[in-house]
Design an enzyme around this catalytic site. Structure first.
Site, short mmCIF file in Angstrom:
data_model
loop_
_atom_site.label_atom_id
_atom_site.label_comp_id
_atom_site.label_asym_id
_atom_site.label_seq_id
_atom_site.Cartn_x
_atom_site.Cartn_y
_atom_site.Cartn_z
N LYS A 133 2.11 -40.30 1.76
CA LYS A 133 1.38 -40.86 0.64
C LYS A 133 -0.13 -40.81 0.94
O LYS A 133 -0.94 -41.00 0.08
CB LYS A 133 1.89 -42.47 0.66
N ARG B 7 10.95 -27.21 19.04
CA ARG B 7 10.53 -27.34 20.29
C ARG B 7 11.15 -27.78 21.51
O ARG B 7 10.84 -27.37 22.75
CB ARG B 7 9.15 -27.94 19.81
N HIS C 17 2.60 -24.01 15.01
CA HIS C 17 3.01 -23.41 13.71
C HIS C 17 2.69 -22.04 13.65
O HIS C 17 3.36 -21.16 13.22
CB HIS C 17 2.50 -24.06 12.58
N SER D 36 1.41 -31.89 14.82
CA SER D 36 0.42 -32.41 13.73
C SER D 36 0.00 -34.15 13.70
O SER D 36 -1.02 -34.21 13.76
CB SER D 36 0.87 -32.01 12.25
#
Ligand code: PNS
Length: 168
Positions: free
Chosen positions: A45, A94, A21, A132
């Protein structure tokens, strides 16, 4: 916003920010006067980091770059782009596997807001496999994420997933 300013948004979940990022955001900052790293609220969530923590980590990483700021948004991305006066949405690609989803979003966003351009940037090769999701998985299992996330994120991950001391 100044009338002549060129503003871009870099939207995403950033749970957490990775060096992939960072690479894309830095590239974007070379071409725009302001880059608003925009963290989507209320998506997952069970995020690892709550949105204020993710914003803190982005701000800590870019504290020396006045062009880069961080903000949370909810609702439609194109409405957020209009709100901050952005003319571009910057997304990183990517690999080919990213393309289909990104292409679909870009066309949908163009339909919703033709004046906002999606700009695709590619990160340095060494970050082409960084995500991530994998960072969270590796850190939670005690693996080494050195060189894949910025220092503030590495520290926060280490606090979150302390390596258990080995007893003989
Ligand atoms: O990091 P991510 O999860 O790939 O980011 C996805 C994001 C935040 C760019 C996307 O989910 C988004 O734009 N959400 C906001 C809601 C919206 O505008 N949806 C329509 C997109 S065509």
């Amino acid at each position: 916003m100044e009338a002549h300013e060129r503003v871009a948004i870099c939207p995403g979940s950033f749970d957490p920010l990775t060096l992939g990022h960072v690479d894309i955001i830095r590239r974007a900052a070379r071409h725009f006067d302001r880059v608003v790293v925009s963290v989507l609220q209320n998506r997952e969530k069970t995020p690892l980091f709550v949105v204020p923590e993710r914003l803190d980590l982005i701000r800590a990483t870019f504290e020396e770059d006045p062009r880069v700021e961080a903000a949370a948004f909810s609702g439609l991305l194109v409405e957020w782009a209009r709100e901050v006066g952005a003319t571009a949405i910057v997304r990183g690609i990517r690999a080919v596997s990213d393309f289909e989803y990104e292409f679909q979003m870009a066309l949908m966003n163009r339909r919703l807001a033709p004046e906002v351009e999606t700009v695709f940037l590619t990160p340095a090769e060494e970050y082409s496999y960084v995500s991530s999701r994998l960072i969270k998985e590796i850190a939670s299992l005690g693996g080494d994420i050195e060189g894949l996330v910025p220092a503030p994120v590495a520290e926060r991950l280490a606090a979150r997933f302390p390596i258990p001391s080995v007893r003989s």
